[in-house]
Design a protein around this motif. Sequence first.
Motif: not given
Length: 82
Positions: A32-39
């Motif tokens: 659960y982080n920004e990179e996963s969220l954007r993806h």
Amino acid sequence: LVSRYEPALVSEHLAWSTHDTVFLNDLLPLPYNEESLRHVVSHIVQVQDTIGRPILMENPSSYLVFEQSTMGEADFIREMVE
């Protein structure tokens, strides 16, 4: 498939199960982080645009916590929905 059968709802789990050409037999959790969220959000948009309707996101796979996580599950889902 969606166009042919016109289901009332279309859903997908918040998980992953492939990497490059490898297909795994499990629904794996996400950090659960920004990179996963954007993806995740970019793929949700892509699917919704392709099938021409909103999709439901089913419960995430959550049987471990990644060191790379920078937010909790509820915050991740809240941001994803926005």
